[in-house]
Design a protein around this motif. Structure first.
Motif, PDB file in Angstrom:
ATOM      1  N   PHE A 335       1.100  -1.297   0.136  1.00 38.06           N
ATOM      2  CA  PHE A 335       0.253   0.216   0.334  1.00 38.06           C
ATOM      3  C   PHE A 335       0.827   1.377   0.057  1.00 38.06           C
ATOM      4  N   LEU A 336       0.046   2.343  -0.022  1.00 40.37           N
ATOM      5  CA  LEU A 336       1.035   3.117  -0.332  1.00 40.37           C
ATOM      6  C   LEU A 336       0.266   4.512   1.030  1.00 40.37           C
ATOM      7  N   LYS A 337       1.621   5.070   1.498  1.00 38.98           N
ATOM      8  CA  LYS A 337       0.691   5.947   2.577  1.00 38.98           C
ATOM      9  C   LYS A 337       2.210   7.493   2.376  1.00 38.98           C
ATOM     10  N   ILE A 338       1.144   8.980   1.737  1.00 37.60           N
ATOM     11  CA  ILE A 338       2.106   9.839   2.182  1.00 37.60           C
ATOM     12  C   ILE A 338       1.681  10.907   2.765  1.00 37.60           C
ATOM     13  N   ARG A 339       2.769  11.049   3.708  1.00 37.60           N
ATOM     14  CA  ARG A 339       2.054  12.600   4.483  1.00 37.60           C
ATOM     15  C   ARG A 339       2.401  14.058   3.641  1.00 37.60           C
ATOM     16  N   ASP A 340       1.863  15.425   4.113  1.00 44.70           N
ATOM     17  CA  ASP A 340       2.069  16.306   4.054  1.00 44.70           C
ATOM     18  C   ASP A 340       1.709  16.548   2.242  1.00 44.70           C
ATOM     19  N   TYR A 341       1.240  16.098   1.532  1.00 44.54           N
ATOM     20  CA  TYR A 341       1.143  15.312   0.356  1.00 44.54           C
ATOM     21  C   TYR A 341       0.879  16.912  -0.866  1.00 44.54           C
ATOM     22  N   GLU A 342       0.904  17.296  -1.469  1.00 44.23           N
ATOM     23  CA  GLU A 342       0.319  18.950  -1.798  1.00 44.23           C
ATOM     24  C   GLU A 342      -0.410  18.407  -2.858  1.00 44.23           C
ATOM     25  N   MET A 343      -1.654  18.853  -2.959  1.00 44.44           N
ATOM     26  CA  MET A 343      -2.773  18.631  -3.959  1.00 44.44           C
ATOM     27  C   MET A 343      -3.502  19.720  -4.648  1.00 44.44           C
ATOM     28  N   LYS A 344      -4.278  19.830  -5.326  1.00 44.91           N
ATOM     29  CA  LYS A 344      -4.694  21.061  -6.318  1.00 44.91           C
ATOM     30  C   LYS A 344      -6.393  20.999  -5.917  1.00 44.91           C
ATOM     31  N   ARG A 345      -7.450  21.679  -5.649  1.00 45.65           N
ATOM     32  CA  ARG A 345      -8.647  21.821  -5.868  1.00 45.65           C
ATOM     33  C   ARG A 345      -8.554  22.882  -7.397  1.00 45.65           C
ATOM     34  N   LYS A 346      -9.865  22.292  -7.183  1.00 47.35           N
ATOM     35  CA  LYS A 346     -10.954  23.302  -8.370  1.00 47.35           C
ATOM     36  C   LYS A 346     -10.717  24.622  -8.818  1.00 47.35           C
ATOM     37  N   ASP A 347     -10.515  25.184  -7.907  1.00 45.75           N
ATOM     38  CA  ASP A 347     -10.159  27.049  -8.351  1.00 45.75           C
ATOM     39  C   ASP A 347      -8.668  26.647  -7.808  1.00 45.75           C
ATOM     40  N   GLY A 348      -8.161  25.951  -8.030  1.00 43.51           N
ATOM     41  CA  GLY A 348      -6.903  25.748  -7.963  1.00 43.51           C
ATOM     42  C   GLY A 348      -5.744  26.116  -6.851  1.00 43.51           C
ATOM     43  N   GLU A 349      -6.269  26.630  -5.394  1.00 45.36           N
ATOM     44  CA  GLU A 349      -6.109  26.187  -4.241  1.00 45.36           C
ATOM     45  C   GLU A 349      -5.160  25.152  -4.237  1.00 45.36           C
ATOM     46  N   ILE A 350      -4.021  25.349  -4.037  1.00 42.06           N
ATOM     47  CA  ILE A 350      -3.295  24.329  -3.443  1.00 42.06           C
ATOM     48  C   ILE A 350      -2.906  23.796  -2.207  1.00 42.06           C
ATOM     49  N   PHE A 351      -3.292  22.081  -1.291  1.00 42.19           N
ATOM     50  CA  PHE A 351      -4.059  22.341   0.156  1.00 42.19           C
ATOM     51  C   PHE A 351      -2.740  21.173   0.374  1.00 42.19           C
ATOM     52  N   PRO A 352      -2.685  21.144   1.565  1.00 45.65           N
ATOM     53  CA  PRO A 352      -2.312  19.943   1.852  1.00 45.65           C
ATOM     54  C   PRO A 352      -2.615  18.831   2.034  1.00 45.65           C
ATOM     55  N   THR A 353      -2.113  17.169   2.545  1.00 42.26           N
ATOM     56  CA  THR A 353      -3.382  16.303   2.365  1.00 42.26           C
ATOM     57  C   THR A 353      -2.332  15.101   2.928  1.00 42.26           C
ATOM     58  N   ASP A 354      -3.004  14.008   3.218  1.00 40.31           N
ATOM     59  CA  ASP A 354      -2.290  13.015   3.799  1.00 40.31           C
ATOM     60  C   ASP A 354      -3.137  11.892   2.439  1.00 40.31           C
ATOM     61  N   HIS A 355      -2.305  11.328   2.176  1.00 38.72           N
ATOM     62  CA  HIS A 355      -2.454  10.384   1.227  1.00 38.72           C
ATOM     63  C   HIS A 355      -2.831   8.606   1.140  1.00 38.72           C
ATOM     64  N   THR A 356      -3.545   8.333   1.432  1.00 40.65           N
ATOM     65  CA  THR A 356      -3.533   6.598   0.981  1.00 40.65           C
ATOM     66  C   THR A 356      -4.025   5.724   0.778  1.00 40.65           C
ATOM     67  N   VAL A 357      -3.150   4.715  -0.626  1.00 43.80           N
ATOM     68  CA  VAL A 357      -3.050   3.895  -1.342  1.00 43.80           C
ATOM     69  C   VAL A 357      -3.571   2.457  -1.195  1.00 43.80           C
ATOM     70  N   THR A 358      -5.018   2.228  -1.434  1.00 43.02           N
ATOM     71  CA  THR A 358      -4.847   0.852  -1.779  1.00 43.02           C
ATOM     72  C   THR A 358      -5.542  -0.191  -2.054  1.00 43.02           C
ATOM     73  N   PRO A 359      -4.660  -1.470  -3.167  1.00 41.26           N
ATOM     74  CA  PRO A 359      -4.833  -2.217  -4.381  1.00 41.26           C
ATOM     75  C   PRO A 359      -6.295  -2.875  -4.029  1.00 41.26           C
ATOM     76  N   LEU A 360      -7.223  -3.284  -4.589  1.00 43.48           N
ATOM     77  CA  LEU A 360      -8.164  -4.076  -4.828  1.00 43.48           C
ATOM     78  C   LEU A 360      -7.753  -4.951  -5.779  1.00 43.48           C
ATOM     79  N   HIS A 361      -8.210  -6.584  -5.278  1.00 44.64           N
ATOM     80  CA  HIS A 361      -7.720  -7.543  -6.600  1.00 44.64           C
ATOM     81  C   HIS A 361      -8.794  -8.158  -7.046  1.00 44.64           C
ATOM     82  N   ASP A 362      -8.815  -8.848  -7.695  1.00 46.04           N
ATOM     83  CA  ASP A 362      -9.593 -10.159  -8.866  1.00 46.04           C
ATOM     84  C   ASP A 362      -9.374 -11.182  -7.848  1.00 46.04           C
ATOM     85  N   ASP A 363     -10.294 -12.259  -8.400  1.00 47.01           N
ATOM     86  CA  ASP A 363      -9.976 -13.696  -7.955  1.00 47.01           C
ATOM     87  C   ASP A 363      -8.857 -14.047  -8.276  1.00 47.01           C
ATOM     88  N   GLU A 364      -8.128 -14.146  -9.385  1.00 42.85           N
ATOM     89  CA  GLU A 364      -6.632 -14.626  -9.662  1.00 42.85           C
ATOM     90  C   GLU A 364      -5.665 -13.817  -8.619  1.00 42.85           C
TER      91      GLU A 364
END
Length: 764
Positions: A335-364
């Motif tokens: 899995f992936l976990k990133i702290r203090d990662y900057e992302m962008k809103r629709k209006d262009g504002e840049i803001f700090p995030t904590d970002h976690t990404v987890t994979p989902l698998h099929d039966d295979e």
């Protein structure tokens, strides 16, 4: 809905309120009419007044709950009765809610809508249960539900449908809670019991092909499909005619439960405060997102679904780097976990995030999608910054106290020797004039220490009648040495009357506002204008300042040609912690402090600004009479010195201060004994307590503070006069010192006149 209330005013108010909310209510003026009306209609909710003639709301509710037709309709009591007994009675009778008069209209609408929604959901649930029961009872296949016993070795009947009764040949009431082996003696022989046990153990459904059964001489063939419920119960679907059809019905039932589970999952993840995205692993497009994703990023759901998730990142470069980091992290951790990662809103504002990404698998085992959970850390970062700023200010305060103590100790002998030399020189001599300038400079140095303490919140404002002109001029002189020459400073300082103010705080206000002006012009250069003038109340727009009571005001105008401010920013500039400066450049406290100081001085401040043009801050302070007004540019006045003949014990760990005090006091006629430590001073006093007429002691000394020493001296001789001096101490102030029996409390540096007066006062 139905509203029951005997008060026409309340009835009219509630009817109009409900209509505005899109609800068309029925009405009844009393309980009897309401009960009559309910014979032919069934509202979703009843809003019921308690205090009514003939039949009160409690009796109406009692009759409603006694009638099966109306028993399930939620009753919302409404009454001016606020006692807990009335509320308990209402709920005891089956009331769903209790609204106290007078009520907030929006609250009543919200509660009514909530109960209407709950009633509709309850009805939907009853419909589902009815459909389930009908389906269960009318299936052409037999269905039996068993409860495992003894860890899944035995099973007892919990339910069976009508077809099952027919197939088994035993009525339902004779089956419930009986062991399956009692009802079907051959169940073990035909292998069905083992299937039950296996399904119970591993949860895997099993289909048993057509199998011969015998029961009380009756022979029949049954095909069974056995599976396990989430509750742990075992279900057998069987048919002696159409097993394939019956199997499809059982599967349909399972799918219905899955659908309900999916809805529960959707509600759960839509209630999360973090943004959740389901990302297609092949195309990186967004398949699904929750409500928080819309709120945090500012997009509508339709703007996100089927879009590439790269639109949420600062740039394509940042997105590529993110994917590279993701691949490495998945290989190492899964899995992936990133702290203090900057992302962008629709209006262009840049803001700090904590970002976690987890994979989902099929039966295979292949990754089919990513679950990306993003937490907006903006508010948390603000809180962390405020905490850091608070800790920094605390450290600055501690440093300021230390600077004040040491600097005042350095100033004390300078002032003392300068004053003694001043007295020794003839009137009008060049040396005297030079010393006058030295004394004026040390006086400014004293004020500088006071400013440091005020900045760190370690000094209390001392309001007195002063003239502002010297403070403004000195502030601009200080600023000129720090502001680049690309910024022109213009000043127009007129002679004005005095105001009641603290010079240190006025200096702080000037420095703060002028520094803000500099920050607004530092990139492009510009012009800073400062004006000081008197103005009558009639010439001021007093709207919005009802507390202003003066007739003539001193007006300080600070104008810049910087980038200016928008209306939105103007509304917030005096809010604590609001700042437009970058991280580490501002605390958001400056203008809040300025506003507080001006209000403390019974004045007010106005702001005008236009983006691209500049800003103008105008301060108004009420003028007072000329009596006792002071200005910082006045000549030093040497007050009459008071002499004496007493014996004084001087205690100070600074040798330069002790030596200076000996010379000064001996020059005033006193006999002086010097000790440079508290223990030595205590020993000298213990040996001859009656030998000394007065003790002058420093506060901050090693081994024993001046306050502790004073306590021991007073134990030996309660009538000994003591003067406590300090460069700065958080441990003691004048009130604390006086409470400890000390006669006088003096802050260093101390001028000779003040010291001589304090000695005579202590000895009096």
């Amino acid at each position: 809905m139905l509203i029951v209330d005997d008060d026409p005013f309340n009835m009219n108010l509630l009817v109009n309120l409900m209509k505005k909310a899109g609800i068309q209510p029925l009405v009844a003026p009393d309980g009897s009419e309401a009960l009559e009306l309910l014979k032919n209609t069934e509202p979703d909710v009843i809003l019921l007044d308690i205090m009514m003639p003939e039949m009160d709301g409690f009796e109406v509710c009692r009759r409603l709950k006694a009638n099966p037709k109306t028993a399930d309709i939620p009753v919302l009591f409404m009454s001016a009765l606020k006692g807990i007994d009335q509320k308990m009675e209402g709920f005891k009778l089956g009331g769903a809610d209790y609204i106290t008069k007078p009520f907030r209209q929006e609250e009543v609408v919200a509660r009514v809508k909530t109960h209407m929604t709950l009633q509709q959901q309850k009805q939907e649930l009853r419909d589902v249960q009815t459909r389930y029961k009908e389906l269960f009872e009318n299936m052409s296949s037999g269905v039996a539900i068993y409860e495992p016993q003894d860890g899944g070795k035995r099973f007892i009947f919990k339910d069976i449908n009508r077809t099952g009764e027919i197939i088994s040949g035993v009525p339902r009431e004779q089956l419930i809670d009986r062991d399956v082996e009692e009802i079907i003696p051959t169940i073990q022989d035909v292998g069905l019991l083992k299937i039950f046990q296996r399904v119970c153990a591993n949860g895997e459904p099993v289909r048993q092909s057509a199998t011969r059964f015998e029961d009380k001489g009756r022979e029949y063939w049954v095909e069974n499909f056995v599976y396990k419920l989430p509750s742990g119960e075992i279900v057998a679907v069987y048919d002696d005619v159409s097993p394939s059809h019956q199997a499809r019905e059982a599967l349909k039932k399972s799918l219905e439960k899955i659908r309900w589970g999916k809805q529960l999952l959707e509600k759960t993840y839509n209630s999360l405060k973090s943004a959740v995205f389901i990302i297609d692993a092949r195309t990186s497009t967004i398949l699904e997102c929750n409500h928080a994703a819309e709120t945090i990023f500012g997009y509508d759901r339709k703007e996100l679904i089927s879009q590439d998730r790269s639109k949420l990142f600062l740039s394509d470069y940042h997105y590529r780097k993110f994917k590279e980091r993701s691949i490495d992290s998945f290989v190492e951790q899964g899995f992936l976990k990133i702290r203090d990662y900057e992302m962008k809103r629709k209006d262009g504002e840049i803001f700090p995030t904590d970002h976690t990404v987890t994979p989902l698998h099929d039966d295979e085992g292949d990754v089919i999608c990513w679950v990306s959970v993003i937490q907006d850390m903006t508010e948390q970062k603000k809180l962390e910054e405020r905490l850091r700023q608070s800790q920094k200010m605390e450290a600055v305060g501690t440093l300021a106290g230390g600077i004040a103590h040491d600097f005042n100790n350095i100033l004390f002998p300078i002032i003392g020797y300068a004053e003694m030399t001043f007295d020794e020189l003839p009137q009008g001599s060049r040396g005297r004039r030079n010393l006058t300038q030295i004394l004026k400079a040390t006086d400014r140095a004293k004020d500088l220490v006071a400013q440091i303490l005020t900045f760190s919140r370690k000094n209390i404002a001392e309001l007195g009648p002063i003239r502002i002109q010297p403070i403004v001029k000195e502030s601009l002189k200080l600023l000129r040495s720090t502001i680049p020459t690309t910024i022109e400073i213009r000043q127009k300082i007129e002679e004005t009357g005095p105001v009641l103010a603290d010079p240190t705080q006025i200096h702080q206000v000037m420095i703060n506002l002028c520094t803000n002006a500099y920050h607004a012009m530092r990139e492009t250069g510009g012009r800073l204008e400062v004006r000081l003038e008197e103005v009558s109340k009639d010439a001021i727009d007093m709207q919005g300042h009802p507390e202003a009571s003066g007739s003539v005001y001193l007006r300080i105008t600070i104008k810049d040609t910087g980038f200016g401010m928008s209306e939105t920013v103007l509304k917030q500039i005096f809010d604590p912690y609001f700042t437009t400066k970058g991280m580490g450049e501002g605390t958001g406290l400056g203008l809040s402090v300025v506003d507080g100081i001006i209000k403390e001085h019974k004045g007010f401040i106005t702001v005008e600004s236009e983006p691209g043009i500049g800003s103008r801050f105008t301060i108004f302070l009420p003028l007072i009479g000329d009596k006792d007004a002071q200005g910082q540019d006045e000549n030093i006045i040497i007050e009459p010195i008071v002499y004496g003949r007493e014996h004084i014990l001087v205690v100070d760990d600074e040798e330069s201060i002790g030596t200076m005090l000996r010379r000064m006091l001996e020059g005033l006629g006193y006999t002086v004994t010097i000790r440079y430590s508290s223990p030595d001073a205590l020993a000298a006093f213990q040996s001859r307590p009656g030998h000394f007429d007065l003790v002058i002691t420093d506060m901050t000394m090693p081994n024993m503070t001046g306050l502790e020493l004073s306590g021991k001296l007073l134990d030996l001789r309660p009538d000994i006069p003591i003067i406590l001096t300090t460069g700065f101490s958080e441990m003691v102030d004048e009130e604390t010192a006086k409470a400890a029996g000390i006669r006088e409390y003096l802050l260093k540096p101390i001028i000779k006149q003040k010291l001589s007066a304090a000695i005579r006062k202590a000895l009096a």
